[in-house]
Design a protein around this motif. Structure first.
Motif, PDB file in Angstrom:
ATOM      1  N   UNK A 166       0.824  -1.210   0.000  1.00 17.60           N
ATOM      2  CA  UNK A 166       0.000   0.000   0.000  1.00 17.60           C
ATOM      3  C   UNK A 166       0.857   1.258   0.000  1.00 17.60           C
ATOM      4  N   UNK A 167       1.939   1.235   0.759  1.00 20.09           N
ATOM      5  CA  UNK A 167       2.818   2.408   0.811  1.00 20.09           C
ATOM      6  C   UNK A 167       3.470   2.675  -0.545  1.00 20.09           C
ATOM      7  N   UNK A 168       3.844   1.601  -1.229  1.00 20.22           N
ATOM      8  CA  UNK A 168       4.442   1.770  -2.563  1.00 20.22           C
ATOM      9  C   UNK A 168       3.415   2.337  -3.536  1.00 20.22           C
ATOM     10  N   UNK A 169       2.190   1.844  -3.462  1.00 18.86           N
ATOM     11  CA  UNK A 169       1.133   2.350  -4.337  1.00 18.86           C
ATOM     12  C   UNK A 169       0.817   3.815  -4.033  1.00 18.86           C
ATOM     13  N   UNK A 170       0.886   4.170  -2.758  1.00 20.74           N
ATOM     14  CA  UNK A 170       0.557   5.541  -2.356  1.00 20.74           C
ATOM     15  C   UNK A 170       1.503   6.558  -2.971  1.00 20.74           C
ATOM     16  N   UNK A 171       2.744   6.162  -3.196  1.00 16.49           N
ATOM     17  CA  UNK A 171       3.719   7.080  -3.775  1.00 16.49           C
ATOM     18  C   UNK A 171       3.303   7.516  -5.179  1.00 16.49           C
TER      19      UNK A 171
END
Length: 225
Positions: A166-171
């Motif tokens: 999720x953190x990678x997608x948020x970027x």
């Protein structure tokens, strides 16, 4: 006319070399309109697609009533108005398509109509409100790759791997918030003062077109005088 102008400017972007790249980001934002001071009975009549008798007896009052806008809640706050549903490319942060609905329409209901194969990447980014087993299946069937956030629940929290994903997608996905932020910070913000969804579609479409024009100015390299 606004839809035609938006499409024409889209062709201009293509001609300038700004092809949709990096995946498509789909999101929606609430566009408020002046609140209607209606009784509960009047609101129920409007929701049923009818006009309250008292309004019909007063044409001037009836003309000032927005019978298309709806109430919705976000972060425990109530909003009255419409929604601007957009598809933007992750590379250039340009709006490639949009749709307008009343505020009560769930974001995910407009996903299918916003997606297109023009983007050079198959990735689709969206927040967890768009995620469902049905959505995942439709994306796969249409040849897209889901990058939609996962959401944990009380008894099924996200694993460390899912939270990291999720953190990678948020970027990437956060870039669509920049679009809404830019619109909010322009003179007048996103507030629509027209009445009815037809005029709201024109106003919101014009806001999207104006954003793309301003964004192109930022993207275009400056030349020395």
């Amino acid at each position: 006319m606004i839809e035609k102008l938006f499409a024409q400017f889209g062709r201009h972007l293509q001609a300038r070399g700004y092809i949709a790249r990096g995946g498509q980001m789909v999101d929606a934002t609430i566009v408020p309109v002046p609140k209607q001071r209606n009784s509960r009975a009047d609101n129920e009549t409007v929701k049923a697609g009818k006009t309250p008798q008292d309004w019909e007896k007063k044409p001037a009052k009836n003309r000032q009533k927005d019978k298309d806008a709806r109430w919705t809640k976000k972060h425990n706050k109530s909003f009255f108005g419409y929604k601007n549903h957009v598809n933007a490319d992750a590379k250039h942060k340009l709006i490639r398509g949009y749709d307008v609905s009343d505020a009560s329409v769930h974001d995910s209901q407009k996903l299918d109509g916003l997606l297109n194969k023009a983007n050079t990447s198959e990735d689709v980014y969206a927040d967890s409100a768009y995620r469902s087993a049905e959505t995942e299946a439709r994306l796969k069937e249409r040849g897209f790759r889901s990058r939609i956030h996962r959401r944990g629940s009380r008894n099924h929290p996200l694993s460390d791997a899912q939270a990291a994903a999720n953190r990678r997608k948020s970027k990437v996905r956060v870039r669509v918030e920049h679009i809404f932020g830019a619109q909010e910070n322009t003179p007048g913000g996103r507030l629509v003062r027209t009445i009815g969804i037809i005029r709201a579609k024109a106003k919101i479409g014009l806001q999207n077109l104006a954003y793309n024009i301003r964004r192109l100015v930022v993207l275009e390299p400056t030349t020395a005088a």
